[in-house]
Each structure stands twice: as structure tokens, then as C-alpha cells.
Design a protein around this motif. Structure first.
Motif, short mmCIF file in Angstrom:
data_model
loop_
_atom_site.label_atom_id
_atom_site.label_comp_id
_atom_site.label_asym_id
_atom_site.label_seq_id
_atom_site.Cartn_x
_atom_site.Cartn_y
_atom_site.Cartn_z
N ASN A 1 -64.78 -2.78 45.33
CA ASN A 1 -63.51 -3.36 45.17
C ASN A 1 -63.58 -4.52 46.42
O ASN A 1 -62.96 -4.40 47.58
N LYS A 2 -62.58 -5.82 45.53
CA LYS A 2 -62.61 -6.65 46.53
C LYS A 2 -61.14 -6.51 47.03
O LYS A 2 -60.88 -6.62 48.12
N ILE A 3 -60.69 -6.41 46.60
CA ILE A 3 -59.17 -5.79 47.13
C ILE A 3 -59.43 -4.06 48.15
O ILE A 3 -58.88 -4.43 49.59
N VAL A 4 -59.62 -3.23 47.38
CA VAL A 4 -60.30 -2.47 48.83
C VAL A 4 -60.80 -2.24 50.25
O VAL A 4 -60.82 -2.66 51.36
N LYS A 5 -62.45 -3.42 49.38
CA LYS A 5 -63.12 -3.66 50.57
C LYS A 5 -62.29 -4.44 51.88
O LYS A 5 -61.93 -4.82 53.05
N SER A 6 -60.99 -5.53 51.31
CA SER A 6 -59.76 -6.22 52.53
C SER A 6 -59.19 -5.10 53.10
O SER A 6 -58.69 -5.46 54.12
N LEU A 7 -59.13 -4.12 52.26
CA LEU A 7 -57.59 -3.08 53.30
C LEU A 7 -58.58 -2.45 54.37
O LEU A 7 -57.78 -1.66 54.94
N THR A 8 -59.87 -2.04 53.72
CA THR A 8 -60.43 -1.20 54.62
C THR A 8 -61.37 -2.01 55.25
O THR A 8 -62.68 -0.99 55.44
N LYS A 9 -61.57 -3.04 55.39
CA LYS A 9 -62.37 -3.60 56.45
C LYS A 9 -62.66 -3.48 58.36
O LYS A 9 -63.88 -3.22 58.32
#
Length: 360
Positions: A350-358
């Protein structure tokens, strides 16, 4: 769709809702036990690095490492009790024998001096408080004290329960693991195991970082208070440092407490030459400690332990406060960290999850 099938569906839905409500009500009834378990889990996370060190570096058996760690915790607790109890007993005796008339005269004298100082600058403080009768409630202090002392038995039971549960959480760290996994489908166990290990590691570092943060503030506060000969400097410093566990609101309460205790320490002395300068110096030290905490300690703890941006943490704490008041602010960061780890494991694309957990 026949009426029988529809009725059965409605009946199942009602039974499910009733079951959920029954479970929630049961959890409400045993909320004290749940609090004990949560506190014990936090203590076990804090103890995790100590136990690992004793087992790997000193080659202690698991049980001995846990016993040594628990002993260190209990010695720390007894040290705090030894620090606070004499002060509480002394203040309790003073309150039970308190001459409220004399105490009110002292406070009124302090107010008059304060007002005289500000009157010279065109501000009438007493005029704003003349209709307040706050001090009349001091006559009820002995009753309040008796109520507090009556709760010592319950506190002792809570302490014993937390220590007992903590010991087994530390000794067998699979207890929580097995309990949680009884609700997890077999197909998800491997991912959840990986998530739990990451969560344990991050939260252990986070709680240890909080202990370090409080220690730094405690040392600074103690030095400031001791420099100006404020009585019970250690106790006041510890209380004010401990209040910093409550984000944003805690430091304000701690600052008010330090301000009040510093001023009342010098009741009867000249306001302009002694009370005001001492209070200003102490509060300057308090503000300096807060600046060090806000711009050095906290960003370092958050970035290194939970791997989240300070702005991200700020927004999470504010949202937690809006939803669940002070308790929400305290638990916001640990809950958010656990949520991020789980989302990364199960929704990594997920794009949002990927951004938050990078950074995880």
C-alpha cells in the motif's frame, strides 16, 4: 428469501451483538486486572535488554537473570519509597495538626507581597481573586489524607499483582505470544511472529529511552533546586520529571508545581529581594531543562527508538489526546508504533503504508 432464513439471520446478528456486549462488559469489570497485565507487559519490555545482557554476556541461566532483574526493579522501588514515605508521613502529620488560620495568614501575606510588587506596575492581582474562597477548603485536608491512607492496602495488592505477573512475563516471554496467537489464523502466524519481534524491540528501546529522558530531567531539576536550597529538592525534581511522561500537559503541571513549591518554601521572607528572584532563577532552570528535553532528548529518543519523524509523533499524540484524553496521549506512541509494524508486514504494498513505514 424466506421469512425463516431472514429471522435466523436477524437472530444470529442479535446473538453476536449480545456476545460482543457481554465480552466488553466483562472486560470492563476486570479492567483493574487488564491494567495490571499492561503495566507488567511494559515492565517486561523494559527488562528485556537487561535479561538479554545477563544471559548472553554474564551467562546467567534464564531464571537467575529474571530474578536479578526483578531484584533491581524492587530495589529501585524501595529506594523511591524510602525517598517519599518520610516526606509523606511528615506532611501528613503536619496536615493533621494544621492550623488553617495561621496557614491562611501566611498565604495571604505572600499574596499581599505579590500584589504590592505588581501594584507598582499597575496590576492589581488581589482584586481579581477577592471573591475566591479557595483556602477555606484546607479544613478538609485531614479527611482527604485519611482517604489516601485508606487506599494503601489496595495499592499494595496492585503492586504485588504487577510484580507477580511481570516475573512470569520475563521468565517465559512466550506467554503473551501464545495467548495472542490463539486468536490468529495459522496462515498469518509467521507474519505476526515477525511483527511481534519488531514491536518488542522498538518498544523496549522506546521505554528505556523514556527512562533516560526522565533521568536527564531529574538531574537538571535537582541541580537547579539544590543550588537555591529548596527543601526536598530530590522529591520535587522526581515528581516534575515523572510528569513529563504526559506529553505537553505534564511539563505545564510540573512547572506550576515547581513554581508553587519554590514560592511557599520562602513564605515570610521579603518578596522582592528573596521570593521573586529565587522563583525566577528556578523557573529559568526549569525552562532550560525543557528546552534541552524538547530539542535534544525527545527527538533523539523518537528517531532512534520508534523510527518516526517528530512531526509525525506530535500529530499522533494530539490525536490520541483528542480521542482518549491524557491516557490517549501517554499510550499514543507505543500504539502507533505497533500499528505501523503490523501494517508494514500485512499491507507493505500500500502506497500510504509504504510511505509511513519506510524507515522501519
Amino acid at each position: 428469501m424466506s421469512s425463516k432464513i431472514l429471522a435466523n439471520g436477524i437472530l444470529r446478528a442479535l446473538l453476536m451483538v449480545a456476545g460482543i456486549l457481554a465480552v466488553l462488559y466483562f472486560l470492563y469489570l476486570i479492567k483493574s486486572v487488564l491494567i495490571y497485565v499492561i503495566i507488567a507487559a511494559v515492565l517486561s519490555l523494559i527488562a528485556r535488554p537487561i535479561i538479554k545482557f545477563l544471559k548472553k554476556k554474564i551467562k546467567f541461566p534464564n531464571t537467575l537473570a529474571v530474578v536479578v532483574t526483578m531484584t533491581l526493579f524492587m530495589l529501585s522501588l524501595f529506594g523511591l519509597i524510602r525517598l517519599f514515605v518520610p516526606l509523606i508521613l511528615k506532611q501528613g502529620k503536619n496536615l493533621s495538626l494544621l492550623d488553617t488560620s495561621e496557614f491562611k495568614q501566611d498565604i495571604e501575606y505572600l499574596f499581599r507581597q505579590t500584589n504590592a510588587y505588581f501594584l507598582e506596575r499597575g496590576i492589581d492581582l488581589l482584586d481579581q481573586f477577592k471573591n475566591l474562597d479557595i483556602l477555606s477548603n484546607f479544613k478538609n485536608i485531614p479527611d482527604v489524607l485519611n482517604t489516601i491512607l485508606g487506599g494503601i492496602g489496595s495499592l499494595s495488592m496492585a503492586l504485588f499483582s504487577i510484580l507477580f505477573i511481570s516475573f512470569f512475563f520475563m521468565k517465559d516471554n512466550l506467554i503473551l505470544h501464545n495467548t495472542l496467537f490463539s486468536f490468529i489464523p495459522d496462515s498469518k502466524e509467521q507474519r505476526m511472529t515477525k511483527s511481534l519481534e519488531t514491536i518488542k524491540e522498538l518498544l523496549s528501546r522506546y521505554f528505556i529511552g523514556l527512562v533516560l529522558q526522565i533521568t536527564i530531567l531529574f538531574i537538571i531539576y535537582t541541580l537547579v533546586l539544590a543550588l537555591f536550597d529548596v527543601e526536598n529538592a530530590l522529591v520535587i525534581a522526581f515528581l516534575c520529571a515523572l510528569l513529563n511522561l504526559i506529553p505537553y500537559i505534564g511539563p505545564l503541571i510540573g512547572g506550576f508545581l515547581m513554581l508553587l513549591l519554590t514560592m511557599t518554601e520562602n513564605i515570610g521572607m521579603d518578596f522582592q529581594t528573596i521570593i521573586l528572584p529565587t522563583t525566577l532563577y528556578v523557573m529559568s532552570g526549569y525552562i532550560l531543562a525543557q528546552l534541552i528535553d524538547n530539542f535534544l532528548s525527545q527527538p533523539l529518543i523518537f528517531s532512534k527508538s520508534v523510527k518516526s519523524h517528530p512531526l509525525e509523533i506530535f500529530l499522533v499524540i494530539i490525536i490520541g489526546g483528542i480521542l482518549f484524553n491524557i491516557a490517549g496521549m501517554v499510550v499514543a506512541v507505543p500504539c502507533y508504533t505497533a500499528t505501523k509494524v503490523i501494517l508494514k508486514e500485512f499491507l507493505s504494498q500500500n502506497k500510504i503504508v509504504k510511505s509511513l513505514t519506510k524507515d522501519l
